[in-house]
Every structure is written in structure tokens, then in C-alpha cells.
Motif scaffolding. Structure first.
Motif, short mmCIF file in Angstrom:
data_model
loop_
_atom_site.label_atom_id
_atom_site.label_comp_id
_atom_site.label_asym_id
_atom_site.label_seq_id
_atom_site.Cartn_x
_atom_site.Cartn_y
_atom_site.Cartn_z
N ALA A 95 0.82 -1.21 0.00
CA ALA A 95 0.00 0.00 0.00
C ALA A 95 0.86 1.26 0.00
CB ALA A 95 -0.93 -0.01 1.21
N LEU A 96 1.87 1.30 0.85
CA LEU A 96 2.74 2.47 0.93
C LEU A 96 3.46 2.72 -0.40
CD1 LEU A 96 4.25 1.98 4.48
CD2 LEU A 96 3.04 4.02 3.70
N ALA A 97 3.96 1.67 -1.01
CA ALA A 97 4.65 1.84 -2.29
C ALA A 97 3.69 2.33 -3.37
CB ALA A 97 5.30 0.52 -2.71
N THR A 98 2.48 1.78 -3.38
CA THR A 98 1.50 2.16 -4.40
C THR A 98 1.18 3.64 -4.31
OG1 THR A 98 0.52 -0.04 -4.43
CG2 THR A 98 -0.83 1.75 -5.25
N PHE A 99 0.79 4.10 -3.11
CA PHE A 99 0.36 5.49 -2.97
C PHE A 99 1.55 6.44 -2.89
CE2 PHE A 99 -3.23 3.03 -1.13
CZ PHE A 99 -4.12 3.30 -2.15
N GLY A 100 2.68 5.96 -2.40
CA GLY A 100 3.85 6.82 -2.38
C GLY A 100 4.33 7.17 -3.78
N LYS A 101 4.29 6.19 -4.68
CA LYS A 101 4.68 6.46 -6.07
C LYS A 101 3.65 7.33 -6.76
CE LYS A 101 7.54 2.37 -6.68
NZ LYS A 101 7.75 1.09 -7.38
N ARG A 102 2.37 7.07 -6.46
CA ARG A 102 1.31 7.87 -7.08
C ARG A 102 1.39 9.34 -6.67
NH1 ARG A 102 -4.62 7.33 -4.86
NH2 ARG A 102 -3.61 8.73 -3.35
N ARG A 106 8.41 10.12 -1.32
CA ARG A 106 9.53 9.21 -1.23
C ARG A 106 9.56 8.47 0.09
NH1 ARG A 106 12.53 5.91 -4.14
NH2 ARG A 106 14.38 5.28 -2.94
N TRP A 107 9.13 9.12 1.18
CA TRP A 107 9.19 8.47 2.49
C TRP A 107 8.31 7.23 2.53
CZ3 TRP A 107 5.04 7.56 5.61
CH2 TRP A 107 3.87 8.27 5.36
N MET A 108 7.20 7.26 1.80
CA MET A 108 6.33 6.10 1.76
C MET A 108 7.02 4.92 1.06
SD MET A 108 2.47 7.40 0.91
CE MET A 108 1.53 8.37 2.07
N VAL A 109 7.69 5.23 -0.03
CA VAL A 109 8.39 4.18 -0.77
C VAL A 109 9.49 3.57 0.08
CG1 VAL A 109 9.74 3.67 -2.83
CG2 VAL A 109 7.84 5.29 -2.97
N GLU A 110 10.25 4.42 0.78
CA GLU A 110 11.32 3.92 1.63
C GLU A 110 10.76 3.10 2.79
OE1 GLU A 110 13.35 7.47 2.69
OE2 GLU A 110 14.48 7.60 0.81
N ALA A 111 9.64 3.55 3.35
CA ALA A 111 9.01 2.79 4.44
C ALA A 111 8.52 1.44 3.95
CB ALA A 111 7.86 3.59 5.03
N SER A 112 8.06 1.39 2.69
CA SER A 112 7.57 0.11 2.16
C SER A 112 8.70 -0.91 2.07
CB SER A 112 6.92 0.32 0.78
OG SER A 112 7.89 0.44 -0.25
N LEU A 113 9.90 -0.46 1.70
CA LEU A 113 11.04 -1.37 1.62
C LEU A 113 11.41 -1.90 3.00
CD1 LEU A 113 13.27 0.57 -0.94
CD2 LEU A 113 11.79 -1.39 -1.39
N ARG A 114 11.32 -1.01 4.01
CA ARG A 114 11.63 -1.44 5.37
C ARG A 114 10.61 -2.48 5.85
NH1 ARG A 114 9.35 0.18 9.82
NH2 ARG A 114 8.47 2.04 8.83
N LEU A 115 9.34 -2.24 5.57
CA LEU A 115 8.29 -3.17 5.99
C LEU A 115 8.42 -4.51 5.26
CD1 LEU A 115 5.26 -0.74 6.21
CD2 LEU A 115 6.22 -2.06 8.11
N HIS A 116 8.83 -4.45 3.99
CA HIS A 116 9.06 -5.69 3.24
C HIS A 116 10.12 -6.54 3.94
CE1 HIS A 116 9.41 -8.09 -0.56
NE2 HIS A 116 10.62 -8.29 -0.08
N GLY A 117 11.21 -5.90 4.35
CA GLY A 117 12.26 -6.62 5.05
C GLY A 117 11.80 -7.16 6.39
N GLU A 118 11.01 -6.38 7.12
CA GLU A 118 10.50 -6.84 8.41
C GLU A 118 9.55 -8.02 8.23
OE1 GLU A 118 8.79 -3.57 10.46
OE2 GLU A 118 10.68 -2.46 10.63
N SER A 119 8.76 -7.98 7.16
CA SER A 119 7.85 -9.10 6.89
C SER A 119 8.64 -10.37 6.61
CB SER A 119 6.95 -8.76 5.69
OG SER A 119 6.18 -9.88 5.30
N LEU A 120 9.68 -10.24 5.81
CA LEU A 120 10.50 -11.41 5.46
C LEU A 120 11.18 -11.98 6.70
CD1 LEU A 120 11.38 -13.07 3.01
CD2 LEU A 120 13.30 -11.50 2.72
N ALA A 121 11.70 -11.10 7.57
CA ALA A 121 12.36 -11.55 8.79
C ALA A 121 11.35 -12.21 9.74
CB ALA A 121 13.05 -10.38 9.48
N GLY A 122 10.17 -11.61 9.84
CA GLY A 122 9.16 -12.19 10.72
C GLY A 122 8.68 -13.55 10.24
#
Length: 434
Positions: A95-102, A106-122
């Protein structure tokens, strides 16, 4: 479901334009002053832009499309507790990447990458706690991680890395599926995600040219012990045989009884081709081609065309493999192939014909997924046979995909995939004897 409302209470148009909004209803003064339509104040969700027509898949769509599993995600997202966190994180990342790009944030896109990594680790932590056994929520998380790679990591500098990570998630999903055994997929969400993701997981065996574990008898029967197979399921059963044909083709290079194996392989191709043609005669959905502009076509007509394009894209991709492998085994001369109805180029042309339906605005971002695999296989076949991508079919594919952002995303991922496969020396339609 998963939305990212901004801090401003302004209308959606003013928020995108970064203008002050007076919050008037039903249209704000800023938009009226600028003589532009006001988009209102409701906050969109990721699935409104991702799903065809912005709505959940109806039950009949599961006959032809592999997207019905998405309908379960809102219920998963509302769950509390640590077990739900990896799935929530990756959904928020999308969601953050979608609306951040739209909205150019930029902060939304960067946050989306962080959440992606946290999801993978979890997810990794959960699997460790369960001894590697995947829950239904873990299966959904892996699929969403793969979705995030396709939708939002195409603009990173590491282009080949996008495909590598997508492939990692897909292989991980296959490992999760096999860890539970086919008897755990006979009903509910587990059955839906197993059936919907089967074709993607089978496709990984094409790259290694090895027999897919999902082609085993128990994997093609036990999950449907209490549920009738859909046309999509039956077509996937046919597709599951393709990696085995590629493995048989490779064995011709070293087999002492190559003649016998070659004749057996040709018979297998014709036998599977008979099933393939019978499927089309019985199950091909009827939908008019989209020849009108988006403004004059109803959403329901687009959805019917999308469903048809989605399933038939898979059908014609199987045809490229079937006829390509047959001609390689038979040693047919290229000029002879062109004279025959079994020319795989005919299947490439059929794929070209369905691309507009997948790229239609009403098809949503989901159309991107429906186009990637057929386009990849068509271009790989054309390049490996011709030695370049200068044919009329290849040029038509590139021209169609370059017309809109969705098409360019398909092309970007496909080009990244081709680059990675080339680097690994992978050829799907190379000659049997060098």
C-alpha cells in the motif's frame, strides 16, 4: 482493506496536487476554481487499483483466474497478534509503495522497503518456531512478498535482483506447500491458495528443466478429493506435464537408446496436445475482443474479456512449449515449421491478441500478472529460434507494451527475467544436438 490515508483531510485531487483544500462538499472550492473534477474525500485502498474493476473476485471468476485467494486477505489483516504481523507488514508495504509512487512521497516508498524486510524476517522467525511447517497465513505472506517484488521493485538499480528475489519467494512458497503434504489442501483457504498458485510454482521447474513435484499423482488428486476441478485446475494439470517434457528432451542428448526415447517423447507431445485441444473445445470462455475505448466499454465487459485473456494466455503459452518441444524432438527444419499449423508462432500471435485486455485500465494491476509469463515465453521462443527479436511478432509485443505504464512494467520484469536467464545459460528452446 489496506489503505494509507494522508495526514490532510483534503480531497484526493488536492492532496495529489499539494494544494490547500477548503473541504467543501460535494466538490471543493479549489477544484471548482481550477475547473477540474474533484475526486472526493474517500481514501482508496491498494486493492481498488490492483483488482479488476477495483472489486473482489466473484466466485465464478475462480473458474478461470487464480486471484480468488485475494478475497481472504481483509480477514487476515484484521487479525491481531504476532502471527499476523508478517502478513500485515507486507500488505502495508504494498500500500505504501502504491500510494507513495502515485503521490510522489519518497518516504512512503522507503518505508515500504523497510516493511518488506521486516515481513521477510518475521516470516523466517515463524517458520523456525514451527519447524519449517507453513501456516495458511505464511502461504499468503509469501505470495504477497512475491507480489511486492513484481509491482514495486522494478525501479531499483539491481534489476536482476528483482527477478532473483521473486524467484526466491516463489521457490520458498513451493517449499512451504510441499512441507505440509497434499492432504492439507482439501478445503478452505488452504485449498484456494494451493490451486491458485500452482501454475506459478510449476513454472520454476521450467528454468531448471526438471520434473515438477506438483505433477505427482497425489498433488493432482488429493487436494480435490471433496472439490470439483475448475477449468483453470484442469489446464494447470496439462501445464504440469511441460517440465517433464523438457527433462525428456534433455535426456536425448546422452541416451544410448535415443531413437526410442525420441519416439516416446514425440508420442507424449501428441498425447498432451490432444488433451490441450480438448480443453479449448470444452472450456474456452467466450468474450468479445476489446476494440472500443475505455470510456465506452462497461466494466463487466472488460472483466469478462480479462478472464478470457488471463486463462487463454496460459493456454497459448502451453502451446508454444508443446509445439516447440515436438519440433525439437522431431528435428523439423525451420522452413517446414512455418508451413504447419503446429508452428509455435501462431501461439505467439494469439498472445499478442490478448495483451490489450490485460492492459485495459479496468483490468487493474492484476493484468500485469496475467501478462508476464505469456510475454516472457513468447519472446524467449522468438529470440532463441530467430537469433534476435526483429520479427514482426516480437515488434508487435514491444509496441503494445510500450503504450502504457502497466505494459512497461510487464516489459521491465520480462527483460529482467530474460537477462537473468541468459546470464545463467538457460535456454528453453535450444537444439537437442549441438
Amino acid at each position: 482493506m489496506v489503505g494509507v490515508p494522508g495526514k490532510s483531510k483534503g480531497c484526493n485531487k488536492c492532496r495529489r496536487r499539494k494544494k490547500g483544500c477548503d473541504l467543501q462538499q460535494p466538490s471543493c472550492g479549489q477544484c471548482r476554481k481550477s475547473a477540474i473534477p474533484c475526486d472526493g474525500y474517500s481514501r482508496a485502498t491498494i486493492w481498488e487499483s490492483y483488482l479488476p474493476n477495483g472489486r473482489a473476485f466473484q466466485s465464478h471468476a475462480g473458474q478461470y483466474s487464480g486471484g480468488v485467494w485475494l478475497n481472504n486477505l481483509p480477514a487476515f489483516f484484521r487479525l491481531d497478534g504476532p502471527s499476523a504481523l508478517p502478513l500485515k507488514n507486507v500488505l502495508l508495504a504494498i500500500a505504501l509503495a502504491t500510494f507513495g509512487k502515485r503521490d510522489g512521497k519518497r518516504w512512503m516508498v522507503e518505508a515500504s522497503l523497510r516493511l518488506h524486510g521486516e515481513s521477510l524476517a518475521g516470516l523466517a522467525g515463524q517458520l523456525g518456531d514451527r519447524g519449517g511447517l507453513a501456516s495458511d497465513m505464511s502461504l499468503a505472506t509469501v505470495r504477497c512478498l512475491s507480489l511486492h517484488e513484481i509491482l514495486h521493485r522494478h525501479d531499483l538499480q539491481d534489476h536482476v535482483g528483482q527477478v532473483r528475489k521473486w524467484h526466491m519467494h516463489t521457490n520458498g512458497g513451493l517449499g512451504f506447500v510441499l512441507s505440509r503434504g497434499p492432504e492439507s489442501y482439501t478445503s478452505g483457504f488452504a485449498h484456494q491458495v494451493f490451486a491458485d498458485d500452482r501454475a506459478t510454482q510449476i513454472s520454476t521447474s521450467l528454468i531448471t528443466r526438471t520434473r515438477s513435484p506438483l505433477n505427482r499423482h497425489e498433488c493432482k488428486t488429493i487436494p480435490w478429493a471433496f472439490i470439483s476441478k475448475t477449468p483453470k485446475d484442469l489446464l494447470t494439470d496439462i501445464f504440469a506435464e511441460i517440465p517433464s517434457l523438457l527433462a525428456d528432451l534433455d535426456e536425448l542428448r546422452t541416451a544410448e537408446d535415443a531413437y526410442v526415447k525420441r519416439e516416446t517423447l514425440i508420442w507424449k507431445c501428441w498425447h498432451l496436445e490432444k488433451q490441450w485441444r480438448a480443453w479449448r473445445s470444452k472450456y474456452e470462455p467466450q468474450a468479445d475482443p476489446l476494440i472500443a475505448s475505455p470510456e465506452t466499454v462497461s466494466p463487466s465487459q472488460v472483466f469478462d474479456s480479462f478472464l478470457s485473456a488471463h486463462i487463454m494466455g496460459g493456454y497459448w503459452t502451453i502451446g508454444i512449449f508443446l509445439y516447440g518441444i515436438f519440433h525439437l524432438a522431431a528435428g523439423t527444419a525451420p522452413d517446414e515449421i512455418a508451413k504447419d499449423e503446429t508452428d509455435p508462432r501462431r501461439c505467439c500471435q494469439k498472445i499478442i491478441d490478448i495483451i490489450p485486455a490485460l492492459l485495459h485500465p479496468y483490468s487493474g494491476e492484476y493484468g500485469v500478472h496475467g501478462g508476464i509469463f505469456p510475454v516472457l515465453i513468447a519472446l524467449m521462443y522468438l529470440e532463441e529460434v530467430d537469433g534476435d527479436l526483429d520479427s514482426s511478432e516480437a515488434c508487435d509485443i514491444y509496441a503494445l507494451l510500450d503504450k502504457c505504464n502497466r505494459g512497461r512494467r510487464i516489459l521491465h520484469f520480462v527483460e529482467n527475467m530474460r537477462q537473468r536467464l541468459k546470464a545463467g545459460g538457460v535456454r528453453l528452446f535450444g537444439p537437442v544436438y549441438s
